[in-house]
Scaffold this motif. Structure first.
Motif, PDB file in Angstrom:
ATOM      1  N   PHE A  13       0.857  -1.187   0.000  1.00 44.47           N
ATOM      2  CA  PHE A  13       0.000   0.000   0.000  1.00 44.47           C
ATOM      3  C   PHE A  13       0.890   1.233   0.000  1.00 44.47           C
ATOM      4  N   THR A  15       1.301   4.784   1.282  1.00 45.34           N
ATOM      5  CA  THR A  15       0.708   5.611   2.345  1.00 45.34           C
ATOM      6  C   THR A  15       1.474   6.934   2.397  1.00 45.34           C
ATOM      7  N   LEU A  20       3.954   0.558   2.312  1.00 46.18           N
ATOM      8  CA  LEU A  20       3.743  -0.361   3.421  1.00 46.18           C
ATOM      9  C   LEU A  20       3.510  -1.757   2.840  1.00 46.18           C
ATOM     10  N   ALA A  22       2.073  -4.985   3.136  1.00 49.85           N
ATOM     11  CA  ALA A  22       1.052  -5.637   3.985  1.00 49.85           C
ATOM     12  C   ALA A  22       1.154  -7.151   3.881  1.00 49.85           C
ATOM     13  N   PRO A  41      -1.318 -11.775  14.596  1.00 50.19           N
ATOM     14  CA  PRO A  41      -1.691 -10.577  15.353  1.00 50.19           C
ATOM     15  C   PRO A  41      -2.261  -9.484  14.455  1.00 50.19           C
ATOM     16  N   SER A  42      -2.866  -8.501  15.092  1.00 52.98           N
ATOM     17  CA  SER A  42      -3.476  -7.397  14.362  1.00 52.98           C
ATOM     18  C   SER A  42      -2.461  -6.750  13.412  1.00 52.98           C
ATOM     19  N   GLY A  43      -2.873  -6.527  12.177  1.00 54.09           N
ATOM     20  CA  GLY A  43      -2.017  -5.829  11.219  1.00 54.09           C
ATOM     21  C   GLY A  43      -1.039  -6.734  10.474  1.00 54.09           C
ATOM     22  N   CYS A  44      -1.125  -8.064  10.661  1.00 60.09           N
ATOM     23  CA  CYS A  44      -0.130  -8.950  10.038  1.00 60.09           C
ATOM     24  C   CYS A  44      -0.446  -9.251   8.573  1.00 60.09           C
ATOM     25  N   GLY A  45      -1.625  -8.819   8.104  1.00 57.39           N
ATOM     26  CA  GLY A  45      -1.923  -8.992   6.682  1.00 57.39           C
ATOM     27  C   GLY A  45      -2.978 -10.045   6.371  1.00 57.39           C
ATOM     28  N   LYS A  46      -3.700 -10.509   7.383  1.00 53.41           N
ATOM     29  CA  LYS A  46      -4.703 -11.559   7.162  1.00 53.41           C
ATOM     30  C   LYS A  46      -5.825 -11.081   6.242  1.00 53.41           C
ATOM     31  N   SER A  47      -6.414  -9.938   6.609  1.00 58.31           N
ATOM     32  CA  SER A  47      -7.564  -9.456   5.830  1.00 58.31           C
ATOM     33  C   SER A  47      -7.142  -9.100   4.419  1.00 58.31           C
ATOM     34  N   THR A  48      -5.957  -8.512   4.284  1.00 55.72           N
ATOM     35  CA  THR A  48      -5.482  -8.142   2.946  1.00 55.72           C
ATOM     36  C   THR A  48      -5.336  -9.395   2.089  1.00 55.72           C
ATOM     37  N   GLU A 164     -13.081 -12.876  10.410  1.00 48.97           N
ATOM     38  CA  GLU A 164     -13.459 -12.717  11.824  1.00 48.97           C
ATOM     39  C   GLU A 164     -14.983 -12.757  11.984  1.00 48.97           C
TER      40      GLU A 164
HETATM   41  P1  ATP Z   1      -6.576  -7.043  11.884  1.00 45.87           P
HETATM   42  O1  ATP Z   1      -6.575  -8.340  12.625  1.00 45.87           O
HETATM   43  O2  ATP Z   1      -6.299  -5.875  12.793  1.00 45.87           O
HETATM   44  O3  ATP Z   1      -7.773  -6.839  10.999  1.00 45.87           O
HETATM   45  P2  ATP Z   1      -4.956  -7.912   9.633  1.00 45.87           P
HETATM   46  O4  ATP Z   1      -3.970  -8.958   9.984  1.00 45.87           O
HETATM   47  O5  ATP Z   1      -6.201  -8.335   8.969  1.00 45.87           O
HETATM   48  O6  ATP Z   1      -5.282  -7.039  10.918  1.00 45.87           O
HETATM   49  P3  ATP Z   1      -4.613  -6.133   7.413  1.00 45.87           P
HETATM   50  O7  ATP Z   1      -5.934  -5.473   7.608  1.00 45.87           O
HETATM   51  O8  ATP Z   1      -4.480  -7.073   6.282  1.00 45.87           O
HETATM   52  O9  ATP Z   1      -4.166  -6.861   8.748  1.00 45.87           O
HETATM   53  O10 ATP Z   1      -3.516  -5.000   7.291  1.00 45.87           O
HETATM   54  C1  ATP Z   1      -2.141  -5.270   7.063  1.00 45.87           C
HETATM   55  C2  ATP Z   1      -1.381  -3.967   7.034  1.00 45.87           C
HETATM   56  O11 ATP Z   1      -1.775  -3.233   5.884  1.00 45.87           O
HETATM   57  C3  ATP Z   1      -1.661  -3.066   8.223  1.00 45.87           C
HETATM   58  O12 ATP Z   1      -0.472  -2.407   8.558  1.00 45.87           O
HETATM   59  C4  ATP Z   1      -2.689  -2.092   7.699  1.00 45.87           C
HETATM   60  O13 ATP Z   1      -2.603  -0.858   8.375  1.00 45.87           O
HETATM   61  C5  ATP Z   1      -2.286  -1.963   6.251  1.00 45.87           C
HETATM   62  N1  ATP Z   1      -3.430  -1.659   5.361  1.00 45.87           N
HETATM   63  C6  ATP Z   1      -4.520  -2.425   5.166  1.00 45.87           C
HETATM   64  N2  ATP Z   1      -5.347  -1.863   4.255  1.00 45.87           N
HETATM   65  C7  ATP Z   1      -4.751  -0.713   3.876  1.00 45.87           C
HETATM   66  C8  ATP Z   1      -5.098   0.331   2.935  1.00 45.87           C
HETATM   67  N3  ATP Z   1      -6.223   0.263   2.214  1.00 45.87           N
HETATM   68  N4  ATP Z   1      -4.239   1.374   2.813  1.00 45.87           N
HETATM   69  C9  ATP Z   1      -3.094   1.423   3.511  1.00 45.87           C
HETATM   70  N5  ATP Z   1      -2.695   0.484   4.396  1.00 45.87           N
HETATM   71  C10 ATP Z   1      -3.516  -0.568   4.580  1.00 45.87           C
END
Ligand code: ATP
Length: 362
Positions: A13, A15, A20, A22, A41-48, A164
């Motif tokens: 991404f 920013t 960044l 992801a 953990p939160s922010g590790c890239g699962k949702s992406t 989730e």
């Molecule tokens: P969570 O459990 O908190 O949902 P996650 O493991 O699903 O976290 P992601 O949502 O995939 O994590 O995000 C991974 C990284 O990418 C994070 O640092 C997040 O801030 C960043 N990120 C996600 N979407 C975007 C976006 N659209 N623009 C910029 N950065 C993003």
């Protein structure tokens, strides 16, 4: 069919603070019918990762292959995958029935009677028959989640993608829904990728789990493989509750040497270690720590800080030197704070990680 190959997936991404990363070079396969949990953990890239698989996010590089076909650039609606979100994403002005049938009405030419029949069948399976004419605002969190699930099931997708989906439910309902979801998944045999940050959910639900940290895959395996043979210190600390204890040691003359104790190793383990390396981290799970009876080869003096009785076991917080650790002791041990106890743990239960890389060596 529903086999997915994630090949060298990378998502960067842009920013305000620069790029960044992801998701970084993710590479794994989900077999047809498998229940794979993506955890970390939160922010590790699962949702992406999940959003790239769904087509809601465009990968920076890499491929998503569905049943041998490259779908990396296919539209979400052309992937035959159904996504279930944490927020449920139900249409508030529609009844449960309308929410469940909407997708089929929009994307297929299935006759209305057939759609109604499918919705009724799925509502029966998911236990929301009585709620079909209610709107989301009139339903409990658990019922809304069932409608969201039902909406995904009626589409008869090749793959379920779940982000989730249970995290808005209270603990009891969450644990009930976990079981229900697993049963539904097994009944349907539909490939499922399930995102959670909750390691208990991952351990109990996944056929296999993929553990991510900082956008990188740390390990993929069955829950028990990841628990018993963690690939590195991160996985060892993430999987298991209470967490594994870590102690800094170095290897010398057949022993692990800690500031406060030495631990004799068998020749078989000793010969795999390196005396000139920069050191190791000894990992031991709380349940593998025992109170010494006096006959053991390796015992360690510790001081009790707090005892938390849980019924069948107690979590005993102990100090070794100036660091604290957790031991799970059977029964209801009755130690006053400050009591000195000798603990021991068998060599077969210890994990060793290279201090620099964190990689497992035993
Ligand atoms: P969570 O459990 O908190 O949902 P996650 O493991 O699903 O976290 P992601 O949502 O995939 O994590 O995000 C991974 C990284 O990418 C994070 O640092 C997040 O801030 C960043 N990120 C996600 N979407 C975007 C976006 N659209 N623009 C910029 N950065 C993003």
């Amino acid at each position: 069919m529903g086999r997915i190959d994630v090949r060298n997936l990378r998502k960067v991404f842009s920013t305000g603070d620069g790029d960044l990363v992801a998701v970084d070079d993710l590479d794994f396969t989900i077999e047809d019918g498998e229940f794979l949990v993506l955890v970390g953990p939160s922010g590790c890239g699962k949702s992406t990762t999940l959003r790239c698989i769904a087509g809601l996010e465009r990968p920076t590089s890499g491929e998503i292959i569905l049943d041998g076909e490259d779908v990396t650039h296919a539209k979400p609606k052309d992937r035959n995958m159904a996504m279930v979100f944490q927020s449920y994403a139900l249409y508030p002005h529609m009844t449960a029935r309308e929410n469940m049938s909407f997708g089929l009405k929009m994307t297929t030419d299935m006759p209305d009677e057939e759609i109604d029949e499918r919705v009724r069948e799925v509502a029966e399976m998911t236990g929301i028959e009585a709620n079909l004419d209610q709107k989301p605002g009139e339903l409990s969190g658990g019922q809304q989640q069932r409608v969201a699930l039902g909406r995904a099931i009626v589409r008869d997708p090749e793959v379920f993608l779940m982000d989730e989906p249970l995290s808005n439910l209270d603990a009891k309902l969450r644990s009930e829904m976990r079981t229900e979801l697993q049963n539904l998944q097994h009944d349907f045999g539909v490939t499922t990728i399930y995102v959670t940050h909750d390691q208990t959910e991952a351990m109990t639900m996944g056929d296999r789990i993929a553990i991510l940290n900082d956008g990188e895959l740390q390990q993929i395996g069955t829950p028990l493989e990841c628990y018993h043979t963690p690939a590195n210190e991160f996985v060892a600390g993430f999987i298991g509750s209470p967490s594994m204890n870590f102690l800094d040691v170095r290897y010398q003359d057949g022993q692990l040497v800690h500031d406060e104790f030495s631990y004799d190793l068998s020749p078989e383990v000793a010969e795999t270690l390196n005396a000139t390396g920069s050191g190791y981290v000894l990992g031991i799970r709380p349940e593998d720590i025992h109170i010494a009876t006096g006959d053991e080869q390796n015992t360690i003096a510790t001081t009790v800080n707090v005892v938390e009785p849980l019924g069948d076991v107690a979590h005993v917080n102990i100090s070794i030197g100036d660091k604290t650790y957790t031991a799970s002791i059977d029964g209801t041990p009755n130690y006053d704070p400050g009591t000195e106890i000798q603990i021991t743990f068998p060599e077969r239960e210890i994990h060793l990680f290279e201090a620099d890389s964190g990689d497992a060596v035993k």
